[in-house]
Design a protein around this motif. Structure first.
Motif, PDB file in Angstrom:
ATOM      1  N   ASN A 151      62.910  54.704  21.306  1.00  0.00           N
ATOM      2  CA  ASN A 151      61.920  53.834  20.663  1.00  0.00           C
ATOM      3  C   ASN A 151      61.173  54.509  19.512  1.00  0.00           C
ATOM      4  O   ASN A 151      60.020  54.170  19.232  1.00  0.00           O
TER       5      ASN A 151
ATOM      6  N   ALA B 203      70.666  44.324  29.219  1.00  0.00           N
ATOM      7  CA  ALA B 203      70.211  45.658  29.631  1.00  0.00           C
ATOM      8  C   ALA B 203      71.413  46.590  29.784  1.00  0.00           C
ATOM      9  O   ALA B 203      72.508  46.164  30.130  1.00  0.00           O
TER      10      ALA B 203
ATOM     11  N   VAL C 143      64.932  43.765  35.668  1.00  0.00           N
ATOM     12  CA  VAL C 143      65.160  44.631  34.521  1.00  0.00           C
ATOM     13  C   VAL C 143      65.392  43.709  33.328  1.00  0.00           C
ATOM     14  O   VAL C 143      66.430  43.061  33.219  1.00  0.00           O
TER      15      VAL C 143
ATOM     16  N   ASN D 100      67.231  44.151  27.008  1.00  0.00           N
ATOM     17  CA  ASN D 100      67.294  45.372  26.187  1.00  0.00           C
ATOM     18  C   ASN D 100      66.707  46.609  26.871  1.00  0.00           C
ATOM     19  O   ASN D 100      66.410  47.591  26.190  1.00  0.00           O
ATOM     20  N   CYS D 101      66.525  46.555  28.182  1.00  0.00           N
ATOM     21  CA  CYS D 101      66.123  47.789  28.862  1.00  0.00           C
ATOM     22  C   CYS D 101      67.313  48.744  28.888  1.00  0.00           C
ATOM     23  O   CYS D 101      68.477  48.322  28.945  1.00  0.00           O
TER      24      CYS D 101
ATOM     25  N   ILE E 272      68.630  51.950  31.053  1.00  0.00           N
ATOM     26  CA  ILE E 272      68.390  52.662  32.304  1.00  0.00           C
ATOM     27  C   ILE E 272      69.429  53.774  32.397  1.00  0.00           C
ATOM     28  O   ILE E 272      70.629  53.513  32.336  1.00  0.00           O
TER      29      ILE E 272
ATOM     30  N   LEU F 144      60.404  45.228  34.891  1.00  0.00           N
ATOM     31  CA  LEU F 144      60.483  45.897  33.577  1.00  0.00           C
ATOM     32  C   LEU F 144      60.587  44.784  32.537  1.00  0.00           C
ATOM     33  O   LEU F 144      61.615  44.097  32.450  1.00  0.00           O
TER      34      LEU F 144
ATOM     35  N   GLY G  27      60.875  44.402  29.240  1.00  0.00           N
ATOM     36  CA  GLY G  27      61.896  44.341  28.197  1.00  0.00           C
ATOM     37  C   GLY G  27      61.737  45.516  27.258  1.00  0.00           C
ATOM     38  O   GLY G  27      60.619  45.998  27.039  1.00  0.00           O
TER      39      GLY G  27
ATOM     40  N   CYS H 275      62.357  48.558  27.686  1.00  0.00           N
ATOM     41  CA  CYS H 275      61.938  49.811  28.326  1.00  0.00           C
ATOM     42  C   CYS H 275      63.113  50.783  28.392  1.00  0.00           C
ATOM     43  O   CYS H 275      64.270  50.378  28.546  1.00  0.00           O
ATOM     44  N   PHE H 276      62.823  52.052  28.308  1.00  0.00           N
ATOM     45  CA  PHE H 276      63.815  53.111  28.444  1.00  0.00           C
ATOM     46  C   PHE H 276      63.427  53.957  29.648  1.00  0.00           C
ATOM     47  O   PHE H 276      62.300  54.464  29.713  1.00  0.00           O
TER      48      PHE H 276
ATOM     49  N   ASN I 100      58.558  47.850  26.068  1.00  0.00           N
ATOM     50  CA  ASN I 100      58.714  49.047  25.227  1.00  0.00           C
ATOM     51  C   ASN I 100      58.058  50.291  25.819  1.00  0.00           C
ATOM     52  O   ASN I 100      57.650  51.196  25.087  1.00  0.00           O
TER      53      ASN I 100
END
Lengths: 340, 340, 340
Positions: free
Chosen positions: B156, C103, C117, C120-121, C123, C135, C137, C139-140, C156
């Motif tokens: 990000n 995701a 989840v 666009n996560c 994992i 989660l 959206g 998120c990493f 994010n």
């Protein structure tokens, strides 16, 4: 590609001295400008570069025109005139239209056909996005949020649910709008989360800097009125109200329910305590802490300029016993003048 | 898996006392190290843990070796020696190669075959990414940006258009490079946006912390020279210039066009006013505000250490009338010595 | 849809004065409440609005009940009672379940079937996500990270590898957990990166604000114990340890290896120097700098409230020569009383 000096002077409302047919294709600083470039003198710190500039023309106040070796456009407010000129000479990149196939769009959204929703954007249900507004990519827009026309959300901006954003609002990367406020009730030493049920209302022509956070209200809304400008790394807590055309520099923290007036300027790193009011036209200088309401326009400060560390350490050693020192002075005064 | 003490001592250039065939498989603090672990003593605050450590070996300055109950590697700079050892014992995860199918890639990009563009990255047109550089995921890279070889962009990260990044640059999550500077011209109380047309130039071996922001220049570039290290939550405004090998701790704010020298150290929470220069080899301590140029190397301060609140309130009550207090002192002096 | 006042008073454990069958459907401030809304009075600043409120009922301390024109629920801790009531009246949005098709999921993950989840996560491998955790959206989550049940990661959020997060943890947008600490060893004026090999351990019921950063440990872990609450824009450096139920307001910076006790409150913009300890039950007020360990509970300060700039400049001019001023006072004292 390029405008003549005559066209420019006309458009920005300045008085040209020089060849009206000279074509300007770029903007540059006095030091680095070359042929075809227009420059400007606004901050007099840079006046020393004027006489040697290689710019094709310089925008400046009339009184500096004779120091300039090249064409000039005289203006009472050269920085404003320059801003207008730069926008004409280097226009923004053409806006895009449509929705990138990788974006996720919720139900019942109204996304104007002329808006752009870039790659990997996530749009919740019932979101409204106005004409021409650009979402660069990786943005998250929560449900029931409304973004007016002509806006620009840079990459990875997060706007939570129930936020209302006006027209021509620019939000820089990583900014977060509508996160929960820091609402906590203490019960026997433990913190209970207080639901944050208000929204955020943002007026027209607001600009919000990179990695800045604006919390949603606890019950009523957090409000940024028209023309508010926030720099980077700022914290705006729940139910803060910032008046129109107030500008706030980087790293400022504003606590909950503070109310800041219109046309204020808050310097970098300042801190504003919660539940107070600041009048219109107040300037707070850098790294100042505002702990009480300010009721009159003016300039307010408490930031301490740096000294050599050895001097500062000696002064601080006195400061931490300043009350004692004052009492010693009082004792001397009484001794010399017992009636006091 | 693991190196012998003999190999380690050789690689990091230290003098081994102990069994060169002992195998080291991990690194740990003096307090928590067990068999197979190497530890170090750099900050003497932790010397108290040395005599009871269960580490297989300790990297330390020669003068502490005899206090250590186990093998030692003596080094004049144990922290540097430890950093080298740790990099050998715990090597970084293997780099990936290629472009994840979920990434969006613009036109005319040159992405080295050995680079990795992770999931959901968004790459603009004409972007150059050098050999081996890793983009973890969710990164946005604007058009015409160039990232050198051997870099690592964590998740990000946003790098805007027209940014030039050198080799081996590490950028931590959420950092933003190349956002617009806070350029505003005031016209009758309203703020007009001044186009931000410069870029950002970042040298080699620069590291930028999580959620830090570096604005693009207004006309010329914002510059971070080689080896600059920025911690988290820092604000670097437009046209700031930071000299090589300067390290800046968290939460620092640097205003526009400030020029900071080489080999400086800026403490956490400090604020640097704009349009000034700081010489090479200057240290600014935590929470200090620099308001004027600093022309000599040295240590500069204005941060105030905490006191008990009741003492501080008394001292502050005097501070806010310190000028009066000084005048009262002067009056006494004159009274006692009228010639003064 | 809605609860009766009788049900509410029972659920939150308050004493009702008024019609137990009156239905409550919303919550609002005293000023803005209308029919069907419950309000509260916790901060006495707002007592002035009580007598004119149009709320259906007000939660307040028993002693204010007779000032209230409408039904009341009396409670010894009205803010806690209100928090409970608001959670009942406006329940959180229904959680989602599953993994959004956009995701990216690594190998060997254990994602509970009741977790969500979002789009666009990303994992990593061997990640564990507990029951019901959401989660939002973008998120990493890095490899080998474990997130307990009942959590909420807003859009994010980045959580790096090897992080251990407890149950019911809320992380707001843009927060970064587990970024590298600012570990640098100086070798002949250049900085060598010290590998950051520790993790982050986060207890249960922790909340972390928007755009806040928590670095991973250098060797041991950075630790946030149960019930820690962090506001927005905070920097937590490597190996910081924050005790249970400590609350930290926005824009605070905490340097490496600082150890903060339980039940502390740290005011906005404060700075905590590294390698020190703060006892339990310590309050640090806003913009204070803590430079030494604090061993007793109490309130500690060094922030300076703002003054009018002209007054402050005069006072600062004296402060920067305060040591001289103290010496002049001492000279007078000696002259008047030579034995001293």
């Amino acid at each position: 590609m390029g405008l003549t000096l005559g066209e420019l002077a006309n458009s920005i409302g300045g008085k040209l001295q020089g060849d009206p047919d000279c074509v300007i294709t770029s903007v540059a600083t006095l030091q680095n400008a070359g042929p075809g470039a227009i420059s400007f003198l606004a901050n007099t710190t840079y006046r020393k570069y004027l006489q040697h500039t290689a710019a094709a023309a310089v925008i400046l106040r009339p009184e500096f025109a004779r120091e300039c070796p090249t064409a000039t456009i005289a203006s009472a407010n050269p920085y404003v005139a320059y801003a207008r000129a730069a926008t004409l000479i280097v226009p923004p990149v053409n806006p895009r239209q449509g929705v990138h196939p990788s974006a996720s769009i919720g139900k019942d959204c109204a996304i104007d056909a002329s808006a752009w929703v870039g790659p990997n954007c996530i749009i919740g249900d019932s979101v409204h996005i106005g004409a021409g507004t650009q979402l660069a990519g990786g943005c998250f827009i929560g449900r029931d949020t409304r973004i007016g026309a002509g806006g620009y959300l840079h990459a990875n901006v997060v706007v939570s649910h129930g936020v209302n954003i006006g027209e021509r609002v620019i939000i820089h990367p990583g900014a977060v709008i509508g996160s929960d406020g820091f609402g906590l009730a203490n019960e026997n030493g433990q913190w209970l989360k207080v639901p944050q049920l208000g929204g955020v209302r943002i007026g027209n022509d607001v600009e919000i800097g990179a990695n800045t956070s604006v919390d949603r209200g606890a019950l009523d809304d957090t409000v940024l009125e028209d023309g508010v400008k926030l720099d980077n790394q700022i914290q705006v807590a729940h139910n803060v109200h910032i008046g129109a055309h107030t500008a706030i520099a980087g790293c400022v923290g504003i606590s909950g329910s503070a109310r800041i007036g219109r046309h204020c300027m808050i310097g970098g790193g300042a801190g504003i305590v919660g539940h107070l009011e600041i009048a219109d036209n107040v300037t707070v200088t850098g790294m100042t802490m505002v702990t009480r309401s300010i009721t009159s326009p003016g300039v307010y400060s408490s930031g301490i300029p740096a000294q050599e560390n050895s001097d500062w350490n000696k002064n601080y050693a006195r400061l931490k016993k300043l009350d004692q020192l004052a009492r010693r002075l009082q004792a001397l005064e009484r001794r010399l003048d017992p009636k006091d």
